[in-house]
Design a protein around this motif. Structure first.
Motif, PDB file in Angstrom:
ATOM      1  N   THR A  11     -11.668  -5.272   3.991  1.00  0.00           N
ATOM      2  CA  THR A  11     -11.729  -3.815   3.886  1.00  0.00           C
ATOM      3  C   THR A  11     -10.402  -3.220   3.445  1.00  0.00           C
ATOM      4  OG1 THR A  11     -11.156  -3.568   6.219  1.00  0.00           O
ATOM      5  CG2 THR A  11     -13.510  -3.643   5.662  1.00  0.00           C
ATOM      6  N   LYS A  12      -9.310  -3.959   3.639  1.00  0.00           N
ATOM      7  CA  LYS A  12      -8.003  -3.463   3.239  1.00  0.00           C
ATOM      8  C   LYS A  12      -7.702  -3.716   1.763  1.00  0.00           C
ATOM      9  CE  LYS A  12      -6.060  -3.926   7.834  1.00  0.00           C
ATOM     10  NZ  LYS A  12      -5.056  -4.547   8.679  1.00  0.00           N
ATOM     11  N   VAL A  13      -8.516  -4.505   1.102  1.00  0.00           N
ATOM     12  CA  VAL A  13      -8.323  -4.801  -0.311  1.00  0.00           C
ATOM     13  C   VAL A  13      -8.873  -3.630  -1.113  1.00  0.00           C
ATOM     14  CG1 VAL A  13      -8.915  -6.365  -2.184  1.00  0.00           C
ATOM     15  CG2 VAL A  13      -8.475  -7.265   0.092  1.00  0.00           C
ATOM     16  N   LYS A  14      -8.070  -3.099  -2.040  1.00  0.00           N
ATOM     17  CA  LYS A  14      -8.473  -1.942  -2.829  1.00  0.00           C
ATOM     18  C   LYS A  14      -8.594  -2.343  -4.291  1.00  0.00           C
ATOM     19  CE  LYS A  14      -6.378   1.120   0.394  1.00  0.00           C
ATOM     20  NZ  LYS A  14      -5.296   1.952   0.749  1.00  0.00           N
ATOM     21  N   ASN A  15      -9.545  -1.731  -4.971  1.00  0.00           N
ATOM     22  CA  ASN A  15      -9.759  -2.018  -6.388  1.00  0.00           C
ATOM     23  C   ASN A  15      -8.670  -1.352  -7.220  1.00  0.00           C
ATOM     24  OD1 ASN A  15     -12.074  -3.418  -5.776  1.00  0.00           O
ATOM     25  ND2 ASN A  15     -13.392  -1.622  -6.005  1.00  0.00           N
ATOM     26  N   LYS A  16      -8.018  -2.125  -8.040  1.00  0.00           N
ATOM     27  CA  LYS A  16      -6.977  -1.618  -8.920  1.00  0.00           C
ATOM     28  C   LYS A  16      -7.602  -1.298 -10.272  1.00  0.00           C
ATOM     29  CE  LYS A  16      -3.948  -2.723  -5.767  1.00  0.00           C
ATOM     30  NZ  LYS A  16      -3.272  -1.784  -4.956  1.00  0.00           N
ATOM     31  N   VAL A  17      -7.261  -0.136 -10.827  1.00  0.00           N
ATOM     32  CA  VAL A  17      -7.863   0.299 -12.083  1.00  0.00           C
ATOM     33  C   VAL A  17      -6.956  -0.051 -13.254  1.00  0.00           C
ATOM     34  CG1 VAL A  17      -8.712   2.293 -13.369  1.00  0.00           C
ATOM     35  CG2 VAL A  17      -9.108   2.133 -10.922  1.00  0.00           C
ATOM     36  N   ALA A  18      -5.738   0.457 -13.237  1.00  0.00           N
ATOM     37  CA  ALA A  18      -4.791   0.206 -14.329  1.00  0.00           C
ATOM     38  C   ALA A  18      -3.374   0.192 -13.770  1.00  0.00           C
ATOM     39  CB  ALA A  18      -4.918   1.288 -15.394  1.00  0.00           C
ATOM     40  N   PHE A  19      -2.513  -0.600 -14.366  1.00  0.00           N
ATOM     41  CA  PHE A  19      -1.108  -0.722 -13.973  1.00  0.00           C
ATOM     42  C   PHE A  19      -0.972  -1.053 -12.480  1.00  0.00           C
ATOM     43  CE2 PHE A  19      -1.182   2.599 -17.346  1.00  0.00           C
ATOM     44  CZ  PHE A  19      -0.628   1.834 -18.350  1.00  0.00           C
ATOM     45  N   ASN A  20      -1.917  -1.786 -11.950  1.00  0.00           N
ATOM     46  CA  ASN A  20      -1.935  -2.197 -10.555  1.00  0.00           C
ATOM     47  C   ASN A  20      -1.959  -0.981  -9.607  1.00  0.00           C
ATOM     48  OD1 ASN A  20      -2.193  -4.213  -8.682  1.00  0.00           O
ATOM     49  ND2 ASN A  20       0.010  -4.525  -8.431  1.00  0.00           N
ATOM     50  N   LEU A  21      -2.595   0.105 -10.048  1.00  0.00           N
ATOM     51  CA  LEU A  21      -2.739   1.319  -9.251  1.00  0.00           C
ATOM     52  C   LEU A  21      -4.218   1.623  -9.050  1.00  0.00           C
ATOM     53  CD1 LEU A  21      -0.087   3.581 -11.006  1.00  0.00           C
ATOM     54  CD2 LEU A  21       0.158   2.430  -8.813  1.00  0.00           C
ATOM     55  N   ALA A  67      -0.238  10.346  -3.355  1.00  0.00           N
ATOM     56  CA  ALA A  67      -0.770   9.144  -3.996  1.00  0.00           C
ATOM     57  C   ALA A  67      -0.417   7.882  -3.221  1.00  0.00           C
ATOM     58  CB  ALA A  67      -0.229   9.036  -5.422  1.00  0.00           C
ATOM     59  N   MET A  68       0.791   7.776  -2.739  1.00  0.00           N
ATOM     60  CA  MET A  68       1.280   6.509  -2.211  1.00  0.00           C
ATOM     61  C   MET A  68       1.293   6.388  -0.692  1.00  0.00           C
ATOM     62  SD  MET A  68       1.840   4.668  -4.703  1.00  0.00           S
ATOM     63  CE  MET A  68       2.107   4.669  -6.436  1.00  0.00           C
ATOM     64  N   TYR A  69       1.418   7.490   0.034  1.00  0.00           N
ATOM     65  CA  TYR A  69       1.577   7.404   1.491  1.00  0.00           C
ATOM     66  C   TYR A  69       0.250   7.047   2.151  1.00  0.00           C
ATOM     67  CZ  TYR A  69       2.867   8.577   6.257  1.00  0.00           C
ATOM     68  OH  TYR A  69       3.112   8.525   7.610  1.00  0.00           O
ATOM     69  N   GLU A  70       0.305   6.063   3.004  1.00  0.00           N
ATOM     70  CA  GLU A  70      -0.861   5.672   3.789  1.00  0.00           C
ATOM     71  C   GLU A  70      -0.360   5.052   5.090  1.00  0.00           C
ATOM     72  OE1 GLU A  70      -4.702   2.726   3.521  1.00  0.00           O
ATOM     73  OE2 GLU A  70      -3.750   3.397   1.680  1.00  0.00           O
ATOM     74  N   LYS A  71      -0.891   5.554   6.201  1.00  0.00           N
ATOM     75  CA  LYS A  71      -0.506   5.031   7.498  1.00  0.00           C
ATOM     76  C   LYS A  71      -1.764   4.866   8.340  1.00  0.00           C
ATOM     77  CE  LYS A  71       2.566   5.712  11.357  1.00  0.00           C
ATOM     78  NZ  LYS A  71       3.632   6.477  11.946  1.00  0.00           N
ATOM     79  N   ASP A  72      -1.927   3.710   8.918  1.00  0.00           N
ATOM     80  CA  ASP A  72      -3.080   3.382   9.756  1.00  0.00           C
ATOM     81  C   ASP A  72      -4.398   3.636   9.033  1.00  0.00           C
ATOM     82  OD1 ASP A  72      -1.389   2.676  11.829  1.00  0.00           O
ATOM     83  OD2 ASP A  72      -1.371   4.696  12.665  1.00  0.00           O
ATOM     84  N   GLY A  73      -4.439   3.386   7.740  1.00  0.00           N
ATOM     85  CA  GLY A  73      -5.659   3.558   6.966  1.00  0.00           C
ATOM     86  C   GLY A  73      -5.967   4.992   6.589  1.00  0.00           C
TER      87      GLY A  73
END
Length: 129
Positions: A11-21, A67-73
């Motif tokens: 569940t922690k794996v996220k799909n990357k679209v372009a430029f590893n984002l 865009a980048m900040y994520e804490k505890d999901g």
């Protein structure tokens, strides 16, 4: 033989679209760039290069944080919503306070009577015979 590590929690794996984002990161960074880059080109003649670049970075910083900040999901807007609810929208938890009768008037003598309660009535928990 090639070795690839597979995480146990997918569940922690996220799909990357372009430029590893991810798609969310691309949209937020594009919104920040759409606000910051035109500001820089329109104001660098008036403010100077360094001042315009500084203000451009300050304009783009919130989009980058969203865009980048994520804490505890949770993403930044979810964390901010929870903080606003706790600080301002919900009432604070009231403290349990009691009045100490012995400190109210030290000159008076206070008599405290404690009634001993009998557990289980008159039989005190014993069975009748």
């Amino acid at each position: 033989m090639a070795y690839v590590s597979v995480p146990k929690d997918l569940t922690k794996v996220k799909n990357k679209v372009a430029f590893n984002l991810t798609k969310r990161q691309l949209i937020c960074i594009a919104a920040g760039a759409a606000a910051g880059i035109p500001f820089y080109f329109l104001t660098r003649g008036v403010l100077g290069n360094s001042n315009a670049a500084t203000i451009m970075v300050l304009l783009m910083l919130p989009a980058f944080l969203f865009a980048m900040y994520e804490k505890d999901g949770m993403h930044l807007e979810e964390v901010l919503i929870h903080m606003i609810r706790v600080k301002w929208l919900r009432p604070a938890v009231r403290k349990y306070e009691t009045e100490n009768y012995f400190e109210t008037d030290p000159g008076k003598s206070v008599s405290v009577t404690v009634k001993k309660s009998e557990k289980g009535g008159k039989n005190l928990g014993r069975k009748k015979r």
